[in-house]
Design a protein around this motif. Sequence first.
Motif, PDB file in Angstrom:
ATOM      1  N   GLY A 316       0.841  -1.190   0.000  1.00  0.00           N
ATOM      2  CA  GLY A 316       0.000   0.000   0.000  1.00  0.00           C
ATOM      3  C   GLY A 316       0.876   1.240   0.000  1.00  0.00           C
ATOM      4  N   ASP A 317       0.276   2.413  -0.079  1.00  0.00           N
ATOM      5  CA  ASP A 317       1.050   3.654  -0.101  1.00  0.00           C
ATOM      6  C   ASP A 317       1.864   3.793   1.180  1.00  0.00           C
ATOM      7  N   PHE A 318       3.120   4.148   1.028  1.00  0.00           N
ATOM      8  CA  PHE A 318       3.987   4.321   2.191  1.00  0.00           C
ATOM      9  C   PHE A 318       5.041   5.372   1.908  1.00  0.00           C
ATOM     10  N   ARG A 319       5.687   5.783   2.978  1.00  0.00           N
ATOM     11  CA  ARG A 319       6.880   6.637   2.881  1.00  0.00           C
ATOM     12  C   ARG A 319       7.967   5.997   3.726  1.00  0.00           C
ATOM     13  N   PHE A 320       9.195   6.410   3.511  1.00  0.00           N
ATOM     14  CA  PHE A 320      10.289   5.890   4.322  1.00  0.00           C
ATOM     15  C   PHE A 320      10.271   6.563   5.693  1.00  0.00           C
ATOM     16  N   ALA A 321      10.502   5.767   6.730  1.00  0.00           N
ATOM     17  CA  ALA A 321      10.433   6.274   8.096  1.00  0.00           C
ATOM     18  C   ALA A 321      11.568   7.254   8.376  1.00  0.00           C
ATOM     19  N   ARG A 322      11.267   8.242   9.205  1.00  0.00           N
ATOM     20  CA  ARG A 322      12.279   9.196   9.643  1.00  0.00           C
ATOM     21  C   ARG A 322      13.094   8.594  10.791  1.00  0.00           C
ATOM     22  N   ASP A 323      14.279   9.162  11.013  1.00  0.00           N
ATOM     23  CA  ASP A 323      15.185   8.611  12.024  1.00  0.00           C
ATOM     24  C   ASP A 323      14.513   8.511  13.385  1.00  0.00           C
ATOM     25  N   GLU A 324      13.788   9.554  13.781  1.00  0.00           N
ATOM     26  CA  GLU A 324      13.171   9.541  15.107  1.00  0.00           C
ATOM     27  C   GLU A 324      12.072   8.481  15.210  1.00  0.00           C
ATOM     28  N   GLU A 325      11.404   8.195  14.097  1.00  0.00           N
ATOM     29  CA  GLU A 325      10.374   7.148  14.098  1.00  0.00           C
ATOM     30  C   GLU A 325      11.004   5.767  14.229  1.00  0.00           C
ATOM     31  N   ILE A 326      12.169   5.595  13.617  1.00  0.00           N
ATOM     32  CA  ILE A 326      12.880   4.321  13.721  1.00  0.00           C
ATOM     33  C   ILE A 326      13.348   4.091  15.157  1.00  0.00           C
ATOM     34  N   VAL A 327      13.899   5.126  15.783  1.00  0.00           N
ATOM     35  CA  VAL A 327      14.367   5.000  17.164  1.00  0.00           C
ATOM     36  C   VAL A 327      13.192   4.693  18.091  1.00  0.00           C
ATOM     37  N   ALA A 328      12.055   5.357  17.865  1.00  0.00           N
ATOM     38  CA  ALA A 328      10.888   5.129  18.716  1.00  0.00           C
ATOM     39  C   ALA A 328      10.356   3.706  18.592  1.00  0.00           C
ATOM     40  N   THR A 352      13.430 -13.746  -2.072  1.00  0.00           N
ATOM     41  CA  THR A 352      14.779 -14.265  -1.870  1.00  0.00           C
ATOM     42  C   THR A 352      15.109 -14.377  -0.387  1.00  0.00           C
ATOM     43  N   VAL A 353      14.683 -13.394   0.399  1.00  0.00           N
ATOM     44  CA  VAL A 353      14.933 -13.402   1.837  1.00  0.00           C
ATOM     45  C   VAL A 353      14.215 -14.572   2.501  1.00  0.00           C
ATOM     46  N   ALA A 354      12.994 -14.869   2.031  1.00  0.00           N
ATOM     47  CA  ALA A 354      12.167 -15.899   2.670  1.00  0.00           C
ATOM     48  C   ALA A 354      12.805 -17.279   2.642  1.00  0.00           C
ATOM     49  N   VAL A 355      13.749 -17.527   1.727  1.00  0.00           N
ATOM     50  CA  VAL A 355      14.389 -18.848   1.659  1.00  0.00           C
ATOM     51  C   VAL A 355      15.802 -18.826   2.217  1.00  0.00           C
ATOM     52  N   MET A 356      16.204 -17.701   2.832  1.00  0.00           N
ATOM     53  CA  MET A 356      17.560 -17.621   3.388  1.00  0.00           C
ATOM     54  C   MET A 356      17.611 -18.269   4.771  1.00  0.00           C
ATOM     55  N   SER A 357      18.753 -18.835   5.096  1.00  0.00           N
ATOM     56  CA  SER A 357      19.006 -19.389   6.430  1.00  0.00           C
ATOM     57  C   SER A 357      20.383 -18.931   6.883  1.00  0.00           C
ATOM     58  N   ASP A 358      20.580 -18.927   8.179  1.00  0.00           N
ATOM     59  CA  ASP A 358      21.866 -18.521   8.758  1.00  0.00           C
ATOM     60  C   ASP A 358      22.322 -17.162   8.225  1.00  0.00           C
ATOM     61  N   PHE A 359      21.383 -16.217   8.138  1.00  0.00           N
ATOM     62  CA  PHE A 359      21.720 -14.913   7.566  1.00  0.00           C
ATOM     63  C   PHE A 359      22.147 -13.922   8.651  1.00  0.00           C
ATOM     64  N   VAL A 360      22.662 -12.779   8.196  1.00  0.00           N
ATOM     65  CA  VAL A 360      23.132 -11.720   9.075  1.00  0.00           C
ATOM     66  C   VAL A 360      22.210 -10.513   8.926  1.00  0.00           C
ATOM     67  N   CYS A 361      21.841  -9.892  10.050  1.00  0.00           N
ATOM     68  CA  CYS A 361      20.972  -8.716   9.995  1.00  0.00           C
ATOM     69  C   CYS A 361      21.281  -7.813  11.183  1.00  0.00           C
ATOM     70  N   GLY A 362      20.677  -6.637  11.196  1.00  0.00           N
ATOM     71  CA  GLY A 362      20.868  -5.712  12.301  1.00  0.00           C
ATOM     72  C   GLY A 362      20.311  -6.280  13.596  1.00  0.00           C
ATOM     73  N   ALA A 363      20.923  -5.891  14.732  1.00  0.00           N
ATOM     74  CA  ALA A 363      20.537  -6.420  16.040  1.00  0.00           C
ATOM     75  C   ALA A 363      19.605  -5.484  16.794  1.00  0.00           C
ATOM     76  N   ASN A 364      19.190  -4.379  16.164  1.00  0.00           N
ATOM     77  CA  ASN A 364      18.400  -3.350  16.857  1.00  0.00           C
ATOM     78  C   ASN A 364      19.145  -2.819  18.079  1.00  0.00           C
ATOM     79  N   GLU A 365      20.461  -2.709  17.913  1.00  0.00           N
ATOM     80  CA  GLU A 365      21.335  -2.182  18.956  1.00  0.00           C
ATOM     81  C   GLU A 365      22.500  -1.485  18.253  1.00  0.00           C
ATOM     82  N   PRO A 366      22.811  -0.274  18.647  1.00  0.00           N
ATOM     83  CA  PRO A 366      23.909   0.429  17.972  1.00  0.00           C
ATOM     84  C   PRO A 366      25.197  -0.387  17.953  1.00  0.00           C
ATOM     85  N   ASP A 367      25.871  -0.367  16.792  1.00  0.00           N
ATOM     86  CA  ASP A 367      27.188  -1.005  16.616  1.00  0.00           C
ATOM     87  C   ASP A 367      27.150  -2.520  16.750  1.00  0.00           C
TER      88      ASP A 367
END
Length: 571
Positions: A316-328, A352-367
């Motif tokens: 559906g219609d969307f926009r990219f989230a702002r930094d403060e919305e991501i932090v919240a 392609t993502v749906a069939v991936m295993s043992d992948f690497v992604c962000g931890a929702n924690e800085p650094d």
Amino acid sequence: MRTSQFFLSTLKEAPADAEIVSHRLMLRAGLIKRLAGGIYTWMPLGLRVLRKVENVVREEMDRSGAIELLMPAVVPAELWQETGRWEKYGPELLRFKDRHQRDFVIGPTHEEVITDVVRKEVKSYRQLPLHLYQVQTKFRDEIRPRFGVMRGREFLMKDGYSFHASFEDLQREYARMHDTYCRIFTRLGLRFRPVAADTGSIGGTGSHEFHVLADSGEDALAYCPASGYAANVELAEAQPPASPRGTPTQPMLRVATPGKTKCGDVAALLDISVARMVKAIAIVREQPESDASPFALILLRGDHDLNEIKAQKVVGDFRFARDEEIVAALGCPPGYIGPVGAKGIDVFADRTVAVMSDFVCGANEPDHHLTGVNFDRDLPAPTLVADLRNVVAGDPSPDGQGTLELCRGIEVGHIFQLRTKYAADMGCTFLDENGKQQVMEMGCYGIGVSRIVGAAIEQNHDERGIIFPQSIAPFEVCIVPMGYAKSASVKAAADALHDELKSAGVDVLLDDRNERPGVMFADMELIGIPHRVVIGERGLAEGKVEYKGRTMESSMLLTSAELRTTLGLAS
């Protein structure tokens, strides 16, 4: 034509704000002059090219059975309000009020106007099908006009509209227009490719774009050499992976990735392929389903790019989230976000993502990032799995016949099956054979006439200037006499050849200026004339002239008969 009777205005250097080759060369060659941002005066030389393009378009449209008319550029707002485009079209639609405070627009396209004409005039199936077209100046208030005539605000366009009693008849006309457009671009001497495309703001159920192939093109095109399949990358479907998801083999681990916010940097730090990374894109939906949070994540493989058009259709219609919305929502800044632990948030994953295993992604924690991540063990299955990415070279072709390759293109034409989108909104109906009222089926067919000039130059140029295809060159032949004002024999020979070519129907330019040969040669090459004939006393003494085609490395001496043959004139 003699240069002394013509308005030739060339420049040694292009203005500093000219961004691409066609813009620079059109200004240097004196084809156009800037009046305001995205608005240009077509100078006599440029107008000759523009009219030649227009004439080819008109001849082929007439040959197809379409009928020309001319609609007003100024359109009352009521018509746009009927279809809802008054609100939907956006700031590109130039709106204004007349002295009576009535709303009007400068038409960027004319679906509403032509539908109003037809609904008032056509009442019976016996009057259908009907195909009307015009060649007219349009205006779109681009937020940042650039690239000269390639993305200007004012431009010349051929727009045609067909009306039908059935979808089958619309399909017939659509196929006819596809063939007509191929003839037009072939006659114009352009290398082009028709591709399946998204319908965009015009709407409808199917469309094809026609692209002039050029490395500078704004559009990426996907095609399959083995089958002939071709589509704009915006539309080309990325096929589901053939292999199922693998069984997890690694535990999920939290690893330090200080300062590494890009997939490539993280992959290099961990010494893995970027294809093992999953990147999360945070979005905010305008109208999420039921009570779902408007904040959501889109997951792509690290080496893939988001296809916003595909995603809008799924999410559906969307926009990219702002930094403060991501932090919240996730508790950390962009660069380290991921789907693990994202509770109450919809997650849309590319196939392609749906069939991936043992992948690497962000931890929702800085650094920090997570390694060895697996669906159904470390996080729930995605809310929805769909084709959300741009295809890449080597992907399987959607038609199942070979693999895809990519190229760049400049869109110069677009045809649409509008179906009943505008006719239904505006009550454009007819009585069928049984006396029953039916809504007309519509097609829409556009060509950017002025844009073709820029596209032709982007495709055909060298370090010396423009190389126009002969069909649209401002002049086909230029005559450059050496010492025109000083040698009676040279003047007589140049005048005689000029008059002979003109009588034979050849567009010829005789450079009778009192300029140095180098200046005349440079100007003729800059403006892209296909054939150059140099007349001098030494050659005349041998009964010959010097001929050079625009793309030839060196010139050659020809007799009068040989010159006629070279120029394609009957002996």
